[in-house]
Design a protein around this motif. Structure first.
Motif, PDB file in Angstrom:
ATOM      1  N   GLN A  68      34.745 -53.564 -53.795  1.00  0.00           N
ATOM      2  CA  GLN A  68      34.050 -52.327 -53.412  1.00  0.00           C
ATOM      3  C   GLN A  68      33.351 -51.609 -54.562  1.00  0.00           C
ATOM      4  O   GLN A  68      32.661 -50.628 -54.333  1.00  0.00           O
ATOM      5  N   GLY A  69      33.551 -52.092 -55.761  1.00  0.00           N
ATOM      6  CA  GLY A  69      32.962 -51.390 -56.909  1.00  0.00           C
ATOM      7  C   GLY A  69      33.803 -50.177 -57.263  1.00  0.00           C
ATOM      8  O   GLY A  69      35.027 -50.245 -57.293  1.00  0.00           O
ATOM      9  N   VAL A  70      33.135 -49.053 -57.481  1.00  0.00           N
ATOM     10  CA  VAL A  70      33.856 -47.826 -57.849  1.00  0.00           C
ATOM     11  C   VAL A  70      34.516 -47.242 -56.599  1.00  0.00           C
ATOM     12  O   VAL A  70      33.839 -46.937 -55.617  1.00  0.00           O
ATOM     13  N   GLU A 101      33.369 -22.589 -47.799  1.00  0.00           N
ATOM     14  CA  GLU A 101      34.343 -23.604 -47.400  1.00  0.00           C
ATOM     15  C   GLU A 101      34.724 -24.450 -48.622  1.00  0.00           C
ATOM     16  O   GLU A 101      34.081 -24.376 -49.663  1.00  0.00           O
ATOM     17  N   VAL A 102      35.786 -25.225 -48.426  1.00  0.00           N
ATOM     18  CA  VAL A 102      36.176 -26.163 -49.478  1.00  0.00           C
ATOM     19  C   VAL A 102      35.317 -27.417 -49.316  1.00  0.00           C
ATOM     20  O   VAL A 102      35.148 -27.908 -48.196  1.00  0.00           O
ATOM     21  N   GLY A 103      34.773 -27.906 -50.406  1.00  0.00           N
ATOM     22  CA  GLY A 103      33.901 -29.080 -50.309  1.00  0.00           C
ATOM     23  C   GLY A 103      34.145 -30.036 -51.464  1.00  0.00           C
ATOM     24  O   GLY A 103      34.733 -29.660 -52.486  1.00  0.00           O
ATOM     25  N   PRO A 104      33.682 -31.271 -51.305  1.00  0.00           N
ATOM     26  CA  PRO A 104      33.935 -32.301 -52.329  1.00  0.00           C
ATOM     27  C   PRO A 104      32.908 -32.293 -53.463  1.00  0.00           C
ATOM     28  O   PRO A 104      31.829 -31.701 -53.339  1.00  0.00           O
ATOM     29  N   LEU A 105      33.248 -32.979 -54.524  1.00  0.00           N
ATOM     30  CA  LEU A 105      32.383 -33.094 -55.701  1.00  0.00           C
ATOM     31  C   LEU A 105      30.989 -33.625 -55.341  1.00  0.00           C
ATOM     32  O   LEU A 105      29.983 -33.130 -55.841  1.00  0.00           O
ATOM     33  N   HIS A 106      30.953 -34.617 -54.460  1.00  0.00           N
ATOM     34  CA  HIS A 106      29.653 -35.214 -54.149  1.00  0.00           C
ATOM     35  C   HIS A 106      28.730 -34.233 -53.421  1.00  0.00           C
ATOM     36  O   HIS A 106      27.509 -34.358 -53.500  1.00  0.00           O
ATOM     37  N   LYS A 107      29.319 -33.270 -52.736  1.00  0.00           N
ATOM     38  CA  LYS A 107      28.496 -32.247 -52.100  1.00  0.00           C
ATOM     39  C   LYS A 107      27.812 -31.401 -53.176  1.00  0.00           C
ATOM     40  O   LYS A 107      26.674 -30.971 -53.020  1.00  0.00           O
ATOM     41  N   ARG A 108      28.533 -31.179 -54.273  1.00  0.00           N
ATOM     42  CA  ARG A 108      27.954 -30.441 -55.408  1.00  0.00           C
ATOM     43  C   ARG A 108      26.845 -31.265 -56.069  1.00  0.00           C
ATOM     44  O   ARG A 108      25.827 -30.720 -56.478  1.00  0.00           O
ATOM     45  N   PHE A 109      27.072 -32.581 -56.178  1.00  0.00           N
ATOM     46  CA  PHE A 109      26.005 -33.447 -56.712  1.00  0.00           C
ATOM     47  C   PHE A 109      24.742 -33.307 -55.846  1.00  0.00           C
ATOM     48  O   PHE A 109      23.628 -33.194 -56.360  1.00  0.00           O
ATOM     49  N   GLN A 157      18.605 -28.680 -55.741  1.00  0.00           N
ATOM     50  CA  GLN A 157      18.118 -27.515 -56.491  1.00  0.00           C
ATOM     51  C   GLN A 157      16.941 -27.861 -57.410  1.00  0.00           C
ATOM     52  O   GLN A 157      16.129 -27.006 -57.701  1.00  0.00           O
ATOM     53  N   VAL A 158      16.901 -29.105 -57.868  1.00  0.00           N
ATOM     54  CA  VAL A 158      15.773 -29.499 -58.728  1.00  0.00           C
ATOM     55  C   VAL A 158      14.709 -30.254 -57.920  1.00  0.00           C
ATOM     56  O   VAL A 158      13.823 -30.889 -58.465  1.00  0.00           O
ATOM     57  N   LYS A 159      14.828 -30.170 -56.613  1.00  0.00           N
ATOM     58  CA  LYS A 159      13.880 -30.779 -55.666  1.00  0.00           C
ATOM     59  C   LYS A 159      13.826 -32.308 -55.778  1.00  0.00           C
ATOM     60  O   LYS A 159      12.758 -32.930 -55.670  1.00  0.00           O
ATOM     61  N   ALA A 160      15.006 -32.877 -56.043  1.00  0.00           N
ATOM     62  CA  ALA A 160      15.134 -34.333 -55.998  1.00  0.00           C
ATOM     63  C   ALA A 160      15.800 -34.683 -54.672  1.00  0.00           C
ATOM     64  O   ALA A 160      16.679 -33.947 -54.214  1.00  0.00           O
ATOM     65  N   LYS A 161      15.395 -35.785 -54.076  1.00  0.00           N
ATOM     66  CA  LYS A 161      16.040 -36.201 -52.830  1.00  0.00           C
ATOM     67  C   LYS A 161      17.482 -36.594 -53.147  1.00  0.00           C
ATOM     68  O   LYS A 161      17.721 -37.451 -54.008  1.00  0.00           O
ATOM     69  N   ALA A 162      18.411 -35.959 -52.462  1.00  0.00           N
ATOM     70  CA  ALA A 162      19.825 -36.221 -52.738  1.00  0.00           C
ATOM     71  C   ALA A 162      20.263 -37.545 -52.119  1.00  0.00           C
ATOM     72  O   ALA A 162      19.617 -38.065 -51.210  1.00  0.00           O
ATOM     73  N   PHE A 163      21.350 -38.079 -52.621  1.00  0.00           N
ATOM     74  CA  PHE A 163      21.958 -39.292 -52.058  1.00  0.00           C
ATOM     75  C   PHE A 163      23.072 -38.869 -51.107  1.00  0.00           C
ATOM     76  O   PHE A 163      23.463 -37.702 -51.063  1.00  0.00           O
ATOM     77  N   ASP A 164      23.603 -39.827 -50.365  1.00  0.00           N
ATOM     78  CA  ASP A 164      24.666 -39.502 -49.408  1.00  0.00           C
ATOM     79  C   ASP A 164      26.001 -39.290 -50.120  1.00  0.00           C
ATOM     80  O   ASP A 164      26.216 -39.814 -51.216  1.00  0.00           O
ATOM     81  N   LEU A 165      26.893 -38.560 -49.462  1.00  0.00           N
ATOM     82  CA  LEU A 165      28.268 -38.458 -49.946  1.00  0.00           C
ATOM     83  C   LEU A 165      28.822 -39.874 -50.062  1.00  0.00           C
ATOM     84  O   LEU A 165      28.639 -40.683 -49.154  1.00  0.00           O
ATOM     85  N   GLN A 166      29.456 -40.174 -51.170  1.00  0.00           N
ATOM     86  CA  GLN A 166      30.073 -41.480 -51.416  1.00  0.00           C
ATOM     87  C   GLN A 166      29.060 -42.631 -51.497  1.00  0.00           C
ATOM     88  O   GLN A 166      29.417 -43.799 -51.294  1.00  0.00           O
ATOM     89  N   SER A 167      27.807 -42.296 -51.769  1.00  0.00           N
ATOM     90  CA  SER A 167      26.823 -43.355 -52.031  1.00  0.00           C
ATOM     91  C   SER A 167      27.209 -44.051 -53.337  1.00  0.00           C
ATOM     92  O   SER A 167      27.962 -43.499 -54.150  1.00  0.00           O
ATOM     93  N   VAL A 168      26.683 -45.242 -53.527  1.00  0.00           N
ATOM     94  CA  VAL A 168      26.961 -45.976 -54.776  1.00  0.00           C
ATOM     95  C   VAL A 168      26.535 -45.129 -55.980  1.00  0.00           C
ATOM     96  O   VAL A 168      27.238 -45.061 -56.994  1.00  0.00           O
ATOM     97  N   GLU A 169      25.388 -44.475 -55.853  1.00  0.00           N
ATOM     98  CA  GLU A 169      24.861 -43.679 -56.975  1.00  0.00           C
ATOM     99  C   GLU A 169      25.847 -42.584 -57.381  1.00  0.00           C
ATOM    100  O   GLU A 169      26.124 -42.397 -58.575  1.00  0.00           O
ATOM    101  N   TYR A 170      26.353 -41.859 -56.399  1.00  0.00           N
ATOM    102  CA  TYR A 170      27.271 -40.752 -56.717  1.00  0.00           C
ATOM    103  C   TYR A 170      28.654 -41.263 -57.140  1.00  0.00           C
ATOM    104  O   TYR A 170      29.329 -40.629 -57.953  1.00  0.00           O
ATOM    105  N   ARG A 171      29.073 -42.386 -56.590  1.00  0.00           N
ATOM    106  CA  ARG A 171      30.377 -42.928 -57.027  1.00  0.00           C
ATOM    107  C   ARG A 171      30.284 -43.369 -58.488  1.00  0.00           C
ATOM    108  O   ARG A 171      31.206 -43.126 -59.276  1.00  0.00           O
ATOM    109  N   ASN A 172      29.169 -43.998 -58.857  1.00  0.00           N
ATOM    110  CA  ASN A 172      29.001 -44.400 -60.254  1.00  0.00           C
ATOM    111  C   ASN A 172      28.897 -43.183 -61.171  1.00  0.00           C
ATOM    112  O   ASN A 172      29.450 -43.176 -62.273  1.00  0.00           O
TER     113      ASN A 172
END
Lengths: 102, 267
Positions: free
Chosen positions: B106-108, B217-225, B231-246
Motif C-alpha cells: 500500500q505504500g505509505v 468540528e474536529v478534522g484530520p491533518l489531510h483536511k488542513r493540507f 488558500q493558495v488557489k491550488a487544486k487540492a488532493f483528496d483525503l488520504q491521496s498518495v500525495e498527502y500520505r507521502n
C-alpha cells in the motif's frame, strides 16, 4: 409597412450578427477544448490551479446557453492560467531543492 | 572555469536536496533552533502558541475547560471498544507514534488507512475519511498516544522514494498565489499573516485530529493540507491521496522524537 431599403438593412444586420455569433461559438468550442486539454495536462502533474477549474466551468456553462462571447473570454482565461500553472510545474521540478534547509 | 563553478554549485545543490531523512531532519530542526533560539524544540508541538504569548493564554484557557474535541474522544473510545480495532493494533490504542508506516503493497500507510484496513480485514466496510466515526476513532487513538515520541522510519528504497515525493511536495510552490508549504511554515514561520501568527513546520503533525474553530468540528491533518492548498488557489488532493500520505510521511519524519499531543484546538 417597412420600406424595402430599411427591411434589407435590418435583414443584413441580423444575418451578419448571426454569422459573427456562429463564429464566436466555434471559437469558444475550440478554446474550451484547448483549455480542457491544458488543464488535464497540468492536473496530471499535480499543479492545477483552482481558477482554471472555475473559468472552465463558467465557459462550459455559458456555451450551453449560447453566450459564446462570454464563453470565449472564460475559456481563454482557463487556457492562460493552465499554461501558467504548467510553467510553474516545470520550474518547480527542480527549484524546490534550493529551499531545503542545509 | 565559470562552467566548473556552475557544475560544483549544481552538484552541491543536488547533494543537499537528496540527503537522507536523518540529515534532512537534523537540518530542519537546526533551522528552527536558529530561527527561534528562545523556544525549546519540543515547544513547537504547540504550533503558533509556542510563538505568541497572548494567543497561548487564550488557547490554554480553552484547553483547560471543556475542550471541544472531548466528545470526539469519548465517541472514538466507544467505537474502539465495539469494533475489531484492539485485535488489529495489538491491544493498545497508543499506536499513533508509529504512523505513517511503510507497507510494500500500500505504500505509505497512515493511521486512518490502517483503521480502514482493520475494518475491511474484519468484514466491515471502510469508512469515508471525512466521516465523523473515522475522525472520532483517530481522536481517541491520538488521545491515548499522548506523550509518546514520534518514531517513524524509512526502511527501504521504495519508502525512500515516497519520502522524497513528500519532501518535494513540501517545498514546491503551487497554486495561483505561488506558495509552497515551506513558504509560510519555514521561510515565514513566526511572522504574521494578517492577524495570524505562522507556526513552525516542526511539530505540525503531533496534534491531529484537531478541533479548528474555523471548521467548527474536529478534522484530520489531510483536511488542513486541503485547506492550505485551497488558500493558495491550488487544486487540492483528496483525503488520504498518495500525495498527502507521502507529504504526511515526510512531515512526520521531520518531527521524529517529538511527543504527541493530540487532539487539540486551533483557531
Amino acid at each position: 409597412m417597412i420600406p424595402n431599403f430599411t427591411g434589407t438593412l435590418v435583414l443584413g444586420v441580423l444575418l451578419s450578427s448571426s454569422s459573427v455569433f456562429a463564429g464566436d461559438c466555434a471559437e469558444a468550442d475550440s478554446l474550451i477544448q484547448k483549455a480542457q486539454g491544458a488543464y488535464a495536462a497540468v492536473d496530471a502533474r499535480g499543479f492545477a490551479w483552482v481558477p482554471t477549474e472555475t473559468y472552465l466551468a463558467d465557459a462550459k456553462a455559458e456555451r450551453t446557453v449560447d453566450a459564446c462571447l462570454d464563453a470565449m473570454i472564460h475559456a481563454q482565461r482557463a487556457l492562460d492560467t493552465a499554461n501558467a500553472a504548467m510553467k510553474q510545474a516545470d520550474y518547480e521540478n527542480t527549484a524546490w531543492q534550493s529551499r531545503v534547509p542545509k | 572555469m565559470k562552467h566548473l563553478v556552475t557544475l560544483a554549485l549544481l552538484a552541491s545543490l543536488s547533494l543537499s536536496a537528496s540527503a537522507g531523512p536523518e540529515e534532512d531532519r537534523a537540518a530542519f530542526v537546526q533551522f528552527f533552533e536558529k530561527r527561534f533560539p528562545s523556544v525549546a524544540v519540543e515547544e513547537h508541538i504547540n504550533g503558533a502558541y509556542a510563538l505568541d504569548e497572548d494567543k497561548r493564554k487564550q488557547w490554554e484557557a480553552l484547553e483547560s475547560g471543556f475542550p471541544p474535541y472531548e466528545d470526539a474522544v469519548f465517541d472514538g473510545e466507544a467505537l474502539w471498544d465495539d469494533g475489531p480495532y484492539a485485535d488489529c493494533f495489538g491491544g493498545s490504542a497508543a499506536v499513533k507514534q508509529s504512523y505513517p508506516m511503510w507497507d510494500e503493497q500500500q505504500g505509505v500507510v497512515t493511521l486512518e488507512l490502517a483503521l480502514n484496513n482493520c475494518r475491511e480485514a474484519n468484514g466491515e466496510e471502510a469508512l469515508n475519511y471525512a466521516d465523523y466515526d473515522m475522525v472520532a476513532l483517530s481522536a481517541y487513538i491520538a488521545f491515548e498516544s499522548r506523550g509518546q515520541a514520534i518514531n517513524v522510519d524509512v526502511p527501504n528504497d521504495q519508502a525512500m522514494a515516497a519520502y522524497e515525493e513528500g519532501k518535494a511536495f513540501y517545498y514546491q510552490r503551487r497554486g495561483q498565489l505561488n506558495f509552497a508549504c515551506s513558504s509560510c511554515h519555514l521561510e515565514m514561520a513566526g511572522n504574521k499573516l494578517r492577524s495570524e501568527r505562522l507556526s513552525a513546520a516542526l511539530g505540525h503533525v503531533t496534534h491531529w485530529p484537531t478541533y479548528r474553530a474555523k471548521w467548527d468540528e474536529v478534522g484530520p491533518l489531510h483536511k488542513r493540507f486541503m485547506e492550505c492548498n485551497d488558500q493558495v488557489k491550488a487544486k487540492a488532493f483528496d483525503l488520504q491521496s498518495v500525495e498527502y500520505r507521502n507529504l504526511e510521511y515526510f512531515l512526520t519524519y521531520m518531527s521524529n522524537g517529538l511527543p504527541l499531543n493530540g487532539p487539540t484546538t486551533r483557531k
